[in-house]
Design a protein around this motif. Structure first.
Motif, PDB file in Angstrom:
ATOM      1  N   VAL A  18      22.784  42.786  35.376  1.00  0.00           N
ATOM      2  CA  VAL A  18      23.907  43.711  35.199  1.00  0.00           C
ATOM      3  C   VAL A  18      24.001  44.576  36.443  1.00  0.00           C
ATOM      4  CG1 VAL A  18      24.898  45.515  33.748  1.00  0.00           C
ATOM      5  CG2 VAL A  18      23.459  43.743  32.718  1.00  0.00           C
ATOM      6  N   THR A  19      25.167  44.571  37.076  1.00  0.00           N
ATOM      7  CA  THR A  19      25.373  45.343  38.300  1.00  0.00           C
ATOM      8  C   THR A  19      26.593  46.235  38.133  1.00  0.00           C
ATOM      9  OG1 THR A  19      26.811  43.698  39.323  1.00  0.00           O
ATOM     10  CG2 THR A  19      24.457  43.437  39.656  1.00  0.00           C
ATOM     11  N   PRO A  20      26.642  47.351  38.843  1.00  0.00           N
ATOM     12  CA  PRO A  20      27.799  48.247  38.736  1.00  0.00           C
ATOM     13  C   PRO A  20      29.092  47.550  39.152  1.00  0.00           C
ATOM     14  CG  PRO A  20      25.989  49.331  39.861  1.00  0.00           C
ATOM     15  CD  PRO A  20      25.617  47.890  39.743  1.00  0.00           C
ATOM     16  N   GLY A  21      30.110  47.660  38.309  1.00  0.00           N
ATOM     17  CA  GLY A  21      31.430  47.163  38.655  1.00  0.00           C
ATOM     18  C   GLY A  21      31.576  45.660  38.652  1.00  0.00           C
ATOM     19  N   ALA A  22      30.665  44.945  38.022  1.00  0.00           N
ATOM     20  CA  ALA A  22      30.737  43.483  37.999  1.00  0.00           C
ATOM     21  C   ALA A  22      30.396  42.972  36.610  1.00  0.00           C
ATOM     22  CB  ALA A  22      29.781  42.882  39.036  1.00  0.00           C
ATOM     23  N   GLU A  23      30.840  41.753  36.341  1.00  0.00           N
ATOM     24  CA  GLU A  23      30.500  41.122  35.072  1.00  0.00           C
ATOM     25  C   GLU A  23      29.023  40.745  35.058  1.00  0.00           C
ATOM     26  OE1 GLU A  23      32.402  40.452  32.315  1.00  0.00           O
ATOM     27  OE2 GLU A  23      33.900  41.731  33.281  1.00  0.00           O
ATOM     28  N   PRO A  24      28.363  40.864  33.898  1.00  0.00           N
ATOM     29  CA  PRO A  24      26.968  40.428  33.813  1.00  0.00           C
ATOM     30  C   PRO A  24      26.831  38.953  34.175  1.00  0.00           C
ATOM     31  CG  PRO A  24      27.584  41.697  31.870  1.00  0.00           C
ATOM     32  CD  PRO A  24      28.856  41.424  32.631  1.00  0.00           C
ATOM     33  N   VAL A  25      25.712  38.617  34.792  1.00  0.00           N
ATOM     34  CA  VAL A  25      25.420  37.248  35.200  1.00  0.00           C
ATOM     35  C   VAL A  25      24.147  36.792  34.497  1.00  0.00           C
ATOM     36  CG1 VAL A  25      24.793  35.745  37.128  1.00  0.00           C
ATOM     37  CG2 VAL A  25      26.533  37.520  37.439  1.00  0.00           C
ATOM     38  N   ALA A  26      24.219  35.668  33.828  1.00  0.00           N
ATOM     39  CA  ALA A  26      23.036  35.089  33.183  1.00  0.00           C
ATOM     40  C   ALA A  26      22.416  34.082  34.141  1.00  0.00           C
ATOM     41  CB  ALA A  26      23.416  34.417  31.873  1.00  0.00           C
ATOM     42  N   LEU A  27      21.219  34.391  34.615  1.00  0.00           N
ATOM     43  CA  LEU A  27      20.518  33.522  35.560  1.00  0.00           C
ATOM     44  C   LEU A  27      19.524  32.657  34.789  1.00  0.00           C
ATOM     45  CD1 LEU A  27      19.775  32.765  38.530  1.00  0.00           C
ATOM     46  CD2 LEU A  27      18.052  34.596  38.415  1.00  0.00           C
ATOM     47  N   ALA A  28      19.679  31.349  34.883  1.00  0.00           N
ATOM     48  CA  ALA A  28      18.761  30.434  34.202  1.00  0.00           C
ATOM     49  C   ALA A  28      17.410  30.422  34.917  1.00  0.00           C
ATOM     50  CB  ALA A  28      19.349  29.028  34.174  1.00  0.00           C
ATOM     51  N   LEU A  29      16.351  30.585  34.140  1.00  0.00           N
ATOM     52  CA  LEU A  29      14.980  30.576  34.661  1.00  0.00           C
ATOM     53  C   LEU A  29      14.156  29.628  33.805  1.00  0.00           C
ATOM     54  CD1 LEU A  29      14.567  34.434  35.171  1.00  0.00           C
ATOM     55  CD2 LEU A  29      14.936  32.733  36.978  1.00  0.00           C
ATOM     56  N   PRO A  30      14.208  28.341  34.087  1.00  0.00           N
ATOM     57  CA  PRO A  30      13.557  27.351  33.216  1.00  0.00           C
ATOM     58  C   PRO A  30      12.058  27.573  33.039  1.00  0.00           C
ATOM     59  CG  PRO A  30      15.025  26.292  34.811  1.00  0.00           C
ATOM     60  CD  PRO A  30      14.920  27.713  35.216  1.00  0.00           C
ATOM     61  N   GLY A  31      11.406  28.141  34.035  1.00  0.00           N
ATOM     62  CA  GLY A  31       9.963  28.336  33.941  1.00  0.00           C
ATOM     63  C   GLY A  31       9.561  29.662  33.347  1.00  0.00           C
ATOM     64  N   LEU A  32      10.531  30.435  32.849  1.00  0.00           N
ATOM     65  CA  LEU A  32      10.223  31.772  32.385  1.00  0.00           C
ATOM     66  C   LEU A  32       9.355  31.785  31.143  1.00  0.00           C
ATOM     67  CD1 LEU A  32      10.499  34.819  32.375  1.00  0.00           C
ATOM     68  CD2 LEU A  32      12.697  34.580  31.228  1.00  0.00           C
ATOM     69  N   TYR A  33       9.674  30.937  30.192  1.00  0.00           N
ATOM     70  CA  TYR A  33       8.936  30.974  28.939  1.00  0.00           C
ATOM     71  C   TYR A  33       8.580  29.550  28.578  1.00  0.00           C
ATOM     72  CZ  TYR A  33       7.558  33.979  25.056  1.00  0.00           C
ATOM     73  OH  TYR A  33       6.849  34.717  24.153  1.00  0.00           O
ATOM     74  N   ARG A  34       8.434  29.207  27.358  1.00  0.00           N
ATOM     75  CA  ARG A  34       8.007  27.866  27.006  1.00  0.00           C
ATOM     76  C   ARG A  34       9.014  26.837  27.495  1.00  0.00           C
ATOM     77  NH1 ARG A  34       3.696  28.569  23.961  1.00  0.00           N
ATOM     78  NH2 ARG A  34       3.488  30.485  22.791  1.00  0.00           N
ATOM     79  N   PRO A  35       8.561  25.737  28.130  1.00  0.00           N
ATOM     80  CA  PRO A  35       7.163  25.345  28.331  1.00  0.00           C
ATOM     81  C   PRO A  35       6.629  25.788  29.690  1.00  0.00           C
ATOM     82  CG  PRO A  35       8.576  23.493  28.809  1.00  0.00           C
ATOM     83  CD  PRO A  35       9.489  24.651  28.496  1.00  0.00           C
ATOM     84  N   GLY A  36       6.666  27.072  29.987  1.00  0.00           N
ATOM     85  CA  GLY A  36       6.133  27.544  31.261  1.00  0.00           C
ATOM     86  C   GLY A  36       5.253  28.755  31.109  1.00  0.00           C
ATOM     87  N   SER A  37       4.776  29.012  29.901  1.00  0.00           N
ATOM     88  CA  SER A  37       4.084  30.266  29.649  1.00  0.00           C
ATOM     89  C   SER A  37       2.579  30.124  29.561  1.00  0.00           C
ATOM     90  CB  SER A  37       4.594  30.874  28.342  1.00  0.00           C
ATOM     91  OG  SER A  37       4.340  29.991  27.259  1.00  0.00           O
ATOM     92  N   ALA A  38       2.020  29.009  30.006  1.00  0.00           N
ATOM     93  CA  ALA A  38       0.571  28.835  29.902  1.00  0.00           C
ATOM     94  C   ALA A  38      -0.164  29.938  30.651  1.00  0.00           C
ATOM     95  CB  ALA A  38       0.172  27.465  30.435  1.00  0.00           C
ATOM     96  N   ALA A  39       0.322  30.325  31.809  1.00  0.00           N
ATOM     97  CA  ALA A  39      -0.333  31.382  32.586  1.00  0.00           C
ATOM     98  C   ALA A  39      -0.276  32.712  31.833  1.00  0.00           C
ATOM     99  CB  ALA A  39       0.323  31.519  33.955  1.00  0.00           C
ATOM    100  N   LEU A  40       0.844  32.988  31.187  1.00  0.00           N
ATOM    101  CA  LEU A  40       0.972  34.217  30.414  1.00  0.00           C
ATOM    102  C   LEU A  40       0.045  34.206  29.207  1.00  0.00           C
ATOM    103  CD1 LEU A  40       2.325  36.912  29.799  1.00  0.00           C
ATOM    104  CD2 LEU A  40       4.217  35.657  28.743  1.00  0.00           C
ATOM    105  N   ASP A  41      -0.021  33.090  28.514  1.00  0.00           N
ATOM    106  CA  ASP A  41      -0.916  32.986  27.349  1.00  0.00           C
ATOM    107  C   ASP A  41      -2.371  33.179  27.763  1.00  0.00           C
ATOM    108  OD1 ASP A  41       1.233  32.545  25.710  1.00  0.00           O
ATOM    109  OD2 ASP A  41       1.019  30.358  25.696  1.00  0.00           O
ATOM    110  N   ARG A  42      -2.766  32.547  28.869  1.00  0.00           N
ATOM    111  CA  ARG A  42      -4.157  32.686  29.325  1.00  0.00           C
ATOM    112  C   ARG A  42      -4.459  34.128  29.719  1.00  0.00           C
ATOM    113  NH1 ARG A  42      -3.570  27.228  31.097  1.00  0.00           N
ATOM    114  NH2 ARG A  42      -2.578  27.828  33.042  1.00  0.00           N
ATOM    115  N   TYR A  43      -3.480  34.783  30.347  1.00  0.00           N
ATOM    116  CA  TYR A  43      -3.703  36.178  30.730  1.00  0.00           C
ATOM    117  C   TYR A  43      -3.843  37.071  29.499  1.00  0.00           C
ATOM    118  CZ  TYR A  43      -3.272  40.839  32.535  1.00  0.00           C
ATOM    119  OH  TYR A  43      -3.522  42.157  32.803  1.00  0.00           O
ATOM    120  N   LEU A  44      -2.995  36.873  28.502  1.00  0.00           N
ATOM    121  CA  LEU A  44      -3.088  37.689  27.297  1.00  0.00           C
ATOM    122  C   LEU A  44      -4.457  37.540  26.639  1.00  0.00           C
ATOM    123  CD1 LEU A  44       0.465  37.070  25.792  1.00  0.00           C
ATOM    124  CD2 LEU A  44      -0.379  39.182  26.829  1.00  0.00           C
ATOM    125  N   GLU A  45      -4.978  36.319  26.612  1.00  0.00           N
ATOM    126  CA  GLU A  45      -6.300  36.094  26.033  1.00  0.00           C
ATOM    127  C   GLU A  45      -7.390  36.785  26.859  1.00  0.00           C
ATOM    128  OE1 GLU A  45      -6.826  31.915  25.758  1.00  0.00           O
ATOM    129  OE2 GLU A  45      -5.203  31.622  24.305  1.00  0.00           O
TER     130      GLU A  45
END
Length: 409
Positions: A18-45
């Motif tokens: 979300v930026t001032p004076g512009a329409e919101p932009v949805a940026l695709a991030l395929p590695g953000l969560y499943r199936p890319g969260s193994a590093a996050l799960d290991r860190y939480l543990e």
């Protein structure tokens, strides 16, 4: 505002920019969560294991060292994942959207609103691809001034809240009332000698005459917050803290009032919110620095919507600096001393001062500023200040703008 402030709201697989004076932009991030969260799960543990070890019965030296090694390895892996999966594509997208085309001389200004367990990630420490032939690791903090918000509503409220000049009211420095953090006494005494000579002394303050202004009970600290009886322009708390599995029970460990049970020395998230429930935050607020463990973290529900840091913003603070994990006393005292140097001598706004401090710790050719004297100056020479565990714990919540240089008068 002359700055280009952005609010990425991170959700599984997307960043909503979300930026001032512009329409919101949805940026695709395929590695953000499943199936890319193994590093996050290991860190939480690994982080949960480390917290249990630090708060439970004292472990053997070998067990403690093994646990710390697992946690540091998981932290490194998490920051590598955070850079590749999120911050590198996000910063590239934000840079392309900036009117000046992403002029590298001016860092990006980004406010993050992570969802769910993403609130545990030190996004400023996300590792980015190093330019060919470039020096050492490069992190998100090199390219952006990063702040955080618990929600869009809190971001709007904090962005509209002015910063009190540091000399507008009393300055409060609190040293660990439990007398178990020797560096806390040194840290606060040094800050009073070098940055805030008129500051009030709370807790077990290191002084020649042994005098102090208050014991540092929860009531003393609440009185220094917005709406209190003696509201301060700066509150620096160097003490123990704990992130509880129930977010409202996360607490600062302060002085126990005379005759009260031991639990009366804890200032919880619930206590902060209850004390401010009947008051509407004013148009301006103080800076609160939490030189303590896990003050921008929830122990079980890792969404950063409810931490000690965000509770203080909700209570009326303009800026809060808190930590994402249990920190080491010596390096943390160095970090906070350099932070206050950038606030007072450099006149930087809190998010910029924190970034400047973290870049200083990453600089192999760092020179100690005048605020580092005696043992703190010697501690600044230790060769491992650049390690993630030391420099990356602290985050900024609250007003993200640089504004005018922070005023001392």
């Amino acid at each position: 505002q002359q700055t280009y402030t952005l609010v990425p709201c991170i959700v599984p697989g997307r960043a909503l920019i979300v930026t001032p004076g512009a329409e919101p932009v949805a940026l695709a991030l395929p590695g953000l969560y499943r199936p890319g969260s193994a590093a996050l799960d290991r860190y939480l543990e690994a982080a949960a294991e480390r917290s249990r070890l630090l708060t439970g019965p004292r472990p053997g030296r070998q067990a403690a060292a093994a646990c710390e090694a697992r946690w540091q390895s998981a932290l490194t892996e998490l920051c590598d994942w955070a850079g590749e999966a999120v911050m590198a594509p996000l910063l590239a997208a934000v840079r392309q959207m900036r009117p000046d085309g992403g002029e590298p001389a001016r860092p990006l200004r980004v406010v993050l609103v992570p969802c769910g367990p993403l609130g545990v990630v030190p996004w400023h420490a996300a590792r980015l691809p190093a330019p060919p032939g470039g020096p050492g690791p490069r992190y998100a903090v090199h390219e952006a001034v990063l702040s955080h918000a618990s929600s869009g509503a809190q971001f709007l409220a904090a962005a509209a809240r002015r910063r009190l000049p540091l000399a507008a009211g009393p300055q409060v420095l609190l040293a660990d009332p439990e007398l178990s953090l020797p560096w806390a006494e040194l840290e606060t005494a040094t800050l009073r000698a070098t940055c805030y000579p008129e500051a009030l002394r709370y807790g077990e303050f290191l002084t020649v005459d042994g005098e102090r202004d208050a014991a540092g009970t929860p009531e003393d600290v609440l009185a220094a917050l917005p709406g209190g009886t003696v509201p301060a322009s700066l509150v620096h708390l160097s003490c123990h803290a704990v992130a509880a599995s129930r977010p409202t029970e996360s607490a600062l460990r302060l002085a126990v009032p005379p005759g009260a049970p031991a639990g009366a020395g804890r200032l919880t998230v619930a206590g902060i919110l209850d004390a401010s429930a009947d008051q509407r935050p004013g148009p301006a607020g103080p800076l609160v620095v939490l030189s303590a463990c896990e003050t921008d973290l929830s122990g079980g529900h890792h969404d950063e919507a409810l931490t000690l840091a965000t509770a203080l913003v909700a209570a009326g603070a303009a800026d809060v600096v808190g930590s994402r994990w249990a920190v080491r006393d010596g390096p943390t005292s160095v970090l906070t001393a350099v932070l206050h140097h950038h606030l007072t001598d450099g006149r930087l706004a809190p998010p910029d001062a924190l970034r400047a401090t973290q870049l200083w710790m990453l600089d192999p050719h760092r020179e100690p500023p005048p605020t580092l004297t005696g043992p703190l100056r010697a501690e600044a020479a230790r060769p491992d200040l650049h390690q993630l565990c030391h420099w990356a714990a602290f985050t900024h919540q609250g007003n993200p703008a640089p504004g005018r240089p922070i005023s001392l008068a």
